[in-house]
Design a protein around this motif. Structure first.
Motif, PDB file in Angstrom:
ATOM      1  N   THR A  37      27.462 -13.564 -14.807  1.00  0.00           N
ATOM      2  CA  THR A  37      26.852 -12.816 -13.402  1.00  0.00           C
ATOM      3  C   THR A  37      26.765 -14.035 -12.390  1.00  0.00           C
ATOM      4  N   ILE A  38      27.451 -14.863 -12.575  1.00  0.00           N
ATOM      5  CA  ILE A  38      27.359 -16.066 -11.065  1.00  0.00           C
ATOM      6  C   ILE A  38      28.640 -15.982 -10.584  1.00  0.00           C
ATOM      7  N   PHE A  50      18.677 -15.838  -8.311  1.00  0.00           N
ATOM      8  CA  PHE A  50      19.452 -14.493  -8.094  1.00  0.00           C
ATOM      9  C   PHE A  50      19.330 -14.027  -6.588  1.00  0.00           C
ATOM     10  N   SER A  51      20.431 -13.518  -6.199  1.00  0.00           N
ATOM     11  CA  SER A  51      20.326 -12.791  -4.732  1.00  0.00           C
ATOM     12  C   SER A  51      21.218 -11.623  -4.692  1.00  0.00           C
ATOM     13  N   SER A  52      20.493 -10.630  -4.004  1.00  0.00           N
ATOM     14  CA  SER A  52      21.060  -9.210  -4.004  1.00  0.00           C
ATOM     15  C   SER A  52      20.333  -8.373  -2.693  1.00  0.00           C
ATOM     16  N   GLY A 110      24.047 -13.617  -9.732  1.00  0.00           N
ATOM     17  CA  GLY A 110      23.109 -14.888 -10.309  1.00  0.00           C
ATOM     18  C   GLY A 110      22.654 -14.027 -11.575  1.00  0.00           C
ATOM     19  N   GLN A 111      21.845 -14.930 -12.533  1.00  0.00           N
ATOM     20  CA  GLN A 111      21.558 -14.274 -13.911  1.00  0.00           C
ATOM     21  C   GLN A 111      19.855 -13.830 -13.802  1.00  0.00           C
TER      22      GLN A 111
END
Length: 589
Positions: free
Chosen positions: A411-412, A80-82, A426-427
């Motif tokens: 979500t990718i 994941f990246s946020s 990402g998930q």
């Protein structure tokens, strides 16, 4: 490679720690979201001219942005990246979309088990398969096989070994034991899988002093390679109980590309701003005792209607986990606990804060209030095995960019009409927990033919185990599978295994839903119009639980988001100053 370290780590400075990171290292980064990130050390690593790093972490976010900016990263392995409320990380997106840097997506359980395999000197570790998703084929080295004892289909993952792990912590004693207060994320698993563990700390204290602190975790000295004293070393991220996150500084840093990000994150010469230090000392009882904000009598907005509708799914037997970036779910959980479900359990910071009180969602204080009121603090690896894999969590409500008629999520990445990809965060852990949780609940803030499609290109997560017959042998409870949008509520039918509308938003017609959906819509025979929240529910939601209106962030366009964030940050600063003043007053004490 040997993971055994000396019994006494070296004490040095930040620059020398950075020099211990080698070209081409597999680099893990500790901390979580905007909490305990080793910013000072990462800035030094970024400024050292290092190249060819293999970035390995559950999350990318700010640390990855710092390293991508200086072209230090050759490969990325993450879940994941946020940038949390600030949206998708631009450097990560650019690197992934242009394929300048290979990005490999892991499930959270696979990365945990791979780290554990390295930590425990095992050739592989088993894990529950992410049934219904496409993720098994995307995780490096993962495979499915028959369990040699039970004969059931099981996932297997080889060890994920790190050359270097960097982490910021609260304190170290003079013999090198390192104290971590609050959620541990994957810090212990990553330290155990790393050849070198490099730590920065706020304070160095005498041997024996750590025994006097309360809820803490200790990384013992024989797990640590070197330590540097770095007061303010996580700034502008947080390091409780010393200081909270500086959201104002982060907002300014992300808003400009003319100045290097590393320069925009530099600790001020006078140290961490005093306001952030005082904010870290505000007690939950002070905030909870403050009068609720007066609220307007305007009609309920879409975000409030959806939040209140989610609340109806929660009761005293609920165990609800708030994911990485999900203000709407966080609001709904707290609202339920503050109203009709006082016995429910809420876990925040990806289950690092366990059983919190429903404190007001004041942006700068959320972490410290949850840290204080939580019954226990944990690591992500602990909570996966104790709660998620055990089927103990009932709800984890997450936002989705795209959902198809079978309730599968992407979500990718999305494909652009003219070619090329739009990289998404990402998930995270959803590929795993979509099956583990009793209830599978998603929300899509803007219902459209682009967000609700006939078939997703990449199924990053899905409810692959849907019926009681499929779930019980795995030890999972059977519950609902729902998708909330700003037009309606879908339910995943156990017979057809497709979505059907069970409720419509007030005033929304069946034809509006059909026109906005990218697949043929089925309406349940008992489909009804959703009830509006009561005046009391709105009063608690607006005045007590979400006084800043953080829930709105998920319901505005990208163009409107900047202005809304500025409004929220200004209100947040005012609220923090009020809380600090109340903490000082005789009434508050």
């Amino acid at each position: 490679m040997s993971l055994v370290k000396p019994n006494r780590p070296r004490f040095t400075d930040v620059e020398e720690l950075a020099a211990m990171v080698g070209h081409g290292d597999s680099l893990g980064v500790g901390g979580h979201h905007f909490a305990r990130l080793p910013i000072a050390l990462l800035r030094a690593i970024a400024g050292s001219g290092i190249k060819g790093l293999r970035y390995v972490c559950w999350a990318g976010g700010l640390p990855l942005e710092l390293l991508l900016e200086v072209d230090a990263v050759a490969e990325v392995e993450l879940c994941f990246s946020s940038l949390d409320i600030f949206g998708l990380p631009p450097r990560f997106r650019a690197a992934a979309e242009t394929k300048a840097v290979p990005v490999r997506d892991w499930t959270a359980l696979a990365i945990i088990q791979a780290l554990r395999a390295a930590q425990q000197n095992l050739p592989s570790m088993p894990f529950q398969l992410p049934a219904g998703s496409d993720m098994l084929a995307r995780v490096p080295g993962a495979s499915a096989g028959s369990d040699p004892i039970a004969g059931t289909d099981t996932g297997f993952i080889p060890p994920l070994r790190l050359d270097t792990f960097v982490v910021h912590a609260q304190r170290a004693d003079e013999s090198g034991n390192v104290q971590i207060i609050g959620p541990r994320a994957l810090d212990f698993a990553m330290a155990g899988a790393a050849r070198k563990v490099l730590v920065t700390v706020e304070e160095i204290v005498p041997v024996g002093a750590l025994r006097h602190d309360g809820r803490q975790s200790i990384l013992t000295r024989n797990q640590v390679s070197a330590i540097a004293l770095a007061p303010g070393g996580a700034y502008p991220a947080s390091c409780l109980p010393f200081y909270v996150t500086d959201y104002q500084r982060l907002s300014a840093a992300f808003a400009t590309r003319e100045t290097p990000l590393a320069d925009n994150l530099r600790l001020p010469s006078e140290g961490v701003p005093e306001l952030l230090q005082k904010a870290a000392k505000v007690r939950a009882e002070t905030v909870i005792a403050m009068p609720a904000l007066a609220h307007s009598e305007k009609n309920a907005s879409v975000d409030e209607i959806i939040a209140a509708r989610i609340v109806a799914e929660l009761d005293n037997e609920s165990f609800a986990s708030a994911g990485a970036v999900s203000p709407l779910a966080n609001v709904a959980y707290r609202l339920a606990k503050a109203t009709h479900a006082p016995d429910m359990i809420i876990a925040t910071m990806s289950c690092g804060h366990l059983d919190i009180a429903p404190s007001p969602m004041i942006l700068s204080l959320i972490e410290s209030l949850d840290c204080e009121t939580a019954v226990a603090h944990a690591g992500g690896d602990d909570t996966y095995s104790t709660y998620y894999q055990a089927g103990a969590v009932t709800h984890e409500i997450v936002g989705a960019a795209q959902v198809d008629r079978r309730g599968r999520v992407n979500t990718i990445a999305l494909r652009k009409p003219g070619g090329g990809l739009i990289r998404l965060p990402g998930q995270g852990g959803m590929a795993d927990v979509a099956n583990m949780h009793r209830d599978y609940l998603l929300y899509i803030p803007r219902h459209s033919v682009q967000s609700l499609v006939d078939e997703v290109e990449i199924a990053s997560s899905a409810r692959g185990l849907l019926t009681k017959a499929e779930r019980e042998p795995m030890g999972y409870r059977t519950g609902k599978a729902l998708v909330f949008t700003d037009l309606c509520v879908f339910q995943l039918d156990q017979t057809s295994r497709e979505l059907a509308v069970i409720e419509t938003m007030p005033g929304v017609t069946h034809q509006q839903i059909r026109d906005a959906t990218g697949f043929a819509v089925t309406f349940d025979a008992d489909c009804r119009e959703m009830a509006l929240p009561s005046k009391n529910t709105l009063a608690v939601l607006r005045g007590r639980i979400d006084p800043l209106g953080l829930r709105r962030l998920e319901f505005v366009s990208a163009k409107e988001r900047g202005a809304l964030i500025a409004e929220i940050l200004a209100a947040d600063r005012t609220m923090v100053e009020r809380c600090i003043a109340a903490q000082r007053s005789p009434v508050a004490s």
